[in-house]
Design a protein around this motif. Sequence first.
Motif, PDB file in Angstrom:
ATOM      1  N   SER A  22       1.269  -1.184  -0.100  1.00 57.39           N
ATOM      2  CA  SER A  22       0.141  -0.357  -0.077  1.00 57.39           C
ATOM      3  C   SER A  22       0.886   1.093  -0.040  1.00 57.39           C
ATOM      4  CB  SER A  22      -1.007  -0.226   0.759  1.00 57.39           C
ATOM      5  OG  SER A  22      -0.324   0.109   2.562  1.00 57.39           O
ATOM      6  N   ALA A  23       2.174   1.565   0.330  1.00 59.87           N
ATOM      7  CA  ALA A  23       2.714   2.530   0.321  1.00 59.87           C
ATOM      8  C   ALA A  23       3.117   3.269  -0.981  1.00 59.87           C
ATOM      9  CB  ALA A  23       3.994   2.257   1.778  1.00 59.87           C
ATOM     10  N   PRO A  24       3.442   3.987  -0.883  1.00 61.34           N
ATOM     11  CA  PRO A  24       4.151   4.194  -2.258  1.00 61.34           C
ATOM     12  C   PRO A  24       5.376   3.888  -2.591  1.00 61.34           C
ATOM     13  CG  PRO A  24       3.111   6.389  -1.470  1.00 61.34           C
ATOM     14  CD  PRO A  24       2.669   5.184  -0.642  1.00 61.34           C
ATOM     15  N   MET A  25       6.293   3.567  -4.278  1.00 68.55           N
ATOM     16  CA  MET A  25       7.501   3.384  -2.875  1.00 68.55           C
ATOM     17  C   MET A  25       8.822   4.460  -3.250  1.00 68.55           C
ATOM     18  SD  MET A  25       9.442   1.349  -4.024  1.00 68.55           S
ATOM     19  CE  MET A  25       8.426  -0.488  -5.190  1.00 68.55           C
ATOM     20  N   HIS A  26       8.408   5.842  -3.373  1.00 62.71           N
ATOM     21  CA  HIS A  26       9.155   6.917  -2.855  1.00 62.71           C
ATOM     22  C   HIS A  26       9.013   7.046  -1.049  1.00 62.71           C
ATOM     23  CE1 HIS A  26       5.113   8.767  -2.441  1.00 62.71           C
ATOM     24  NE2 HIS A  26       6.498   9.619  -1.619  1.00 62.71           N
ATOM     25  N   ARG A  27       7.897   6.503  -0.391  1.00 64.62           N
ATOM     26  CA  ARG A  27       8.188   6.054   1.014  1.00 64.62           C
ATOM     27  C   ARG A  27       8.821   4.782   1.432  1.00 64.62           C
ATOM     28  NH1 ARG A  27       7.300  10.076   3.899  1.00 64.62           N
ATOM     29  NH2 ARG A  27       5.497   9.868   5.621  1.00 64.62           N
ATOM     30  N   VAL A  28       8.710   4.253   0.806  1.00 65.50           N
ATOM     31  CA  VAL A  28       9.662   2.778   0.810  1.00 65.50           C
ATOM     32  C   VAL A  28      11.123   3.225   0.656  1.00 65.50           C
ATOM     33  CG1 VAL A  28      10.195   0.902   0.668  1.00 65.50           C
ATOM     34  CG2 VAL A  28       7.924   0.980   0.194  1.00 65.50           C
ATOM     35  N   VAL A  29      10.944   3.513   0.097  1.00 64.04           N
ATOM     36  CA  VAL A  29      12.690   4.336  -0.849  1.00 64.04           C
ATOM     37  C   VAL A  29      13.099   5.394   0.897  1.00 64.04           C
ATOM     38  CG1 VAL A  29      14.473   6.028  -2.180  1.00 64.04           C
ATOM     39  CG2 VAL A  29      12.634   3.914  -2.826  1.00 64.04           C
TER      40      VAL A  29
END
Length: 128
Positions: free
Chosen positions: A88-95
């Motif tokens: 669910s988290a946007p990739m930029h948040r995971v990065v």
Amino acid sequence: MAHHLALAACRSDRGNKHLINELARAIYMTYFLQLARFGSLAVRVYLDAETALDNVLARADDGDWRLSDDETSVVEAVLALHDQQLASAPMHRVVDVEKRLRTFVMESAPSPLTGLQHASQGAFQAEP
């Protein structure tokens, strides 16, 4: 996926330091993503998961890298939330969280969970 393979190996006494580190990484990533408002687990679950890994490392001196059933259960709870977060988290948040984890590792701090024992009665507050 690597964290699930690490858990399976540690559950069946095929663990090692690298796999325990993979599980620790997943636990701390989950914690940091929760701080970023993705999911919610009680503080106690994070602390218990970290303690489970600490217990394995202590037993490793005797060659026992296996997570007990109780230890496996608590780590599984964190990994379940982590799977939801990754979906669910946007990739930029995971990065961003991965960068935060790398910074933590480079600082050689004992644990990002240090200080949470006092808040272990429930879910903790996310960062603003």
